[in-house]
Enzyme design. Structure first.
Site, PDB file in Angstrom:
ATOM      1  N   GLU A 229      11.451  -0.582   6.130  1.00  9.62           N
ATOM      2  CA  GLU A 229      11.953  -1.210   4.902  1.00  9.62           C
ATOM      3  C   GLU A 229      13.070  -2.212   5.229  1.00  9.62           C
ATOM      4  O   GLU A 229      13.336  -3.131   4.453  1.00  9.62           O
ATOM      5  CB  GLU A 229      12.478  -0.138   3.934  1.00  9.62           C
TER       6      GLU A 229
ATOM      7  N   ASP B  84       2.282   3.237  -3.176  1.00  5.09           N
ATOM      8  CA  ASP B  84       1.239   4.252  -3.379  1.00  5.09           C
ATOM      9  C   ASP B  84       1.215   4.727  -4.830  1.00  5.09           C
ATOM     10  O   ASP B  84       2.120   4.437  -5.602  1.00  5.09           O
ATOM     11  CB  ASP B  84       1.468   5.454  -2.450  1.00  5.09           C
TER      12      ASP B  84
HETATM   13  N1  ADE Z   1       8.283   6.631  -1.646  1.00  2.42           N
HETATM   14  C1  ADE Z   1       7.126   5.942  -1.620  1.00  2.42           C
HETATM   15  N2  ADE Z   1       6.148   6.639  -2.215  1.00  2.42           N
HETATM   16  C2  ADE Z   1       6.693   7.807  -2.631  1.00  2.42           C
HETATM   17  C3  ADE Z   1       6.185   8.941  -3.289  1.00  2.42           C
HETATM   18  N3  ADE Z   1       4.898   9.029  -3.637  1.00  2.42           N
HETATM   19  N4  ADE Z   1       7.041   9.963  -3.545  1.00  2.42           N
HETATM   20  C4  ADE Z   1       8.325   9.886  -3.180  1.00  2.42           C
HETATM   21  N5  ADE Z   1       8.853   8.838  -2.538  1.00  2.42           N
HETATM   22  C5  ADE Z   1       8.053   7.801  -2.264  1.00  2.42           C
END
Ligand code: ADE
Length: 237
Positions: free
Chosen positions: A11, A206
């Site tokens: 990041e 995601d």
């Molecule tokens: N950071 C990126 N995706 C995430 C997720 N699904 N849960 C927690 N932190 C995250």
């Protein structure tokens, strides 16, 4: 001086590449990289994943460098059908979705003894982040590139990688949050306690459901780069 905090190296990668005249210093086991991005002095740190790592880093950064503003930058899981991978959320407020003293009469997320669930991001920082996105979209439309889709809203943080529809629906119904991650709300709490203006910008890596680990592998770098691009423009405005 602006403080920049990411949880993971990937990041911070693009931000670090933009930094000139760098000097490193270690505090509380964290490497703080000082330098400048264009004309702006910055201190950047990779804090590690989770709320405790993020809180340690934020307090150490404030104590040692006295930044006039802190930005938490990175990726997040989507809690909204409107938010696809690589889209952006700029936080207006943050909550710790795993803070649970409900057995003692608190609301979910309420910090026991404080009556507080949400930590408000600095509105002018959030506005400036959204303006930076407009600038990028102006450039992208001139070059025919796809625009960034960005929204402002609540972000929920907790010491859990969210990967189930059930957990997602708890967080959205309880807090109305648009994205989930693992650091923002603890950085927010430390900044509020120290009266340091802060903002949180996250790009979606995601879907935070059963397929989140697959999305994360595929989209994490692209999402992280989108957040970093916005920060570069934010610092130049
Ligand atoms: N950071 C990126 N995706 C995430 C997720 N699904 N849960 C927690 N932190 C995250």
């Amino acid at each position: 001086m602006k403080g920049l905090i990411c949880a993971m190296d990937l990041e911070m990668k693009k931000i670090r590449e933009d930094m000139k005249n760098v000097k490193e210093e270690k505090q509380a086991g964290i490497t703080f990289v000082c330098g400048n991005i264009d004309e702006t002095e910055v201190v950047a740190a990779v804090c590690g994943v989770g709320k405790v790592n993020a809180a340690i880093c934020t307090q150490a950064m404030i104590d040692r460098f006295s930044p006039d503003c802190i930005l938490n930058v990175g990726v997040a899981g989507s809690l909204s059908k409107e938010l696809d991978v690589t889209d952006i959320v700029v936080a207006d407020k943050l909550v710790q979705h795993d803070f649970d003293c409900t057995a003692l009469g608190c609301k979910p997320g309420e910090i026991y003894g404080s009556d507080q669930r949400f930590f408000m991001a600095d509105p002018s920082v959030a506005e400036k982040l959204m303006k930076a996105i407009d600038v990028i979209n102006g450039r992208r439309s001139a070059s025919g590139e796809k625009a960034l889709h960005a929204v402002t809203g609540s972000i929920a943080s907790g010491d859990q990688f969210i990967s189930s529809a059930e957990k997602k629906s708890f967080i959205t119904s309880e807090f109305g949050s648009l994205a989930c991650e693992m650091e923002g709300a603890s950085i927010a709490q430390v900044c509020v306690a120290n009266r340091v203006p802060f903002g949180v910008i996250r790009a979606i890596s995601d879907s935070a459901d059963e397929s989140s680990h697959m999305d994360f592998g595929e989209f994490c770098i692209k999402a992280a780069d989108n957040s970093a691009e916005v920060v570069k423009v934010f610092l130049s405005e």
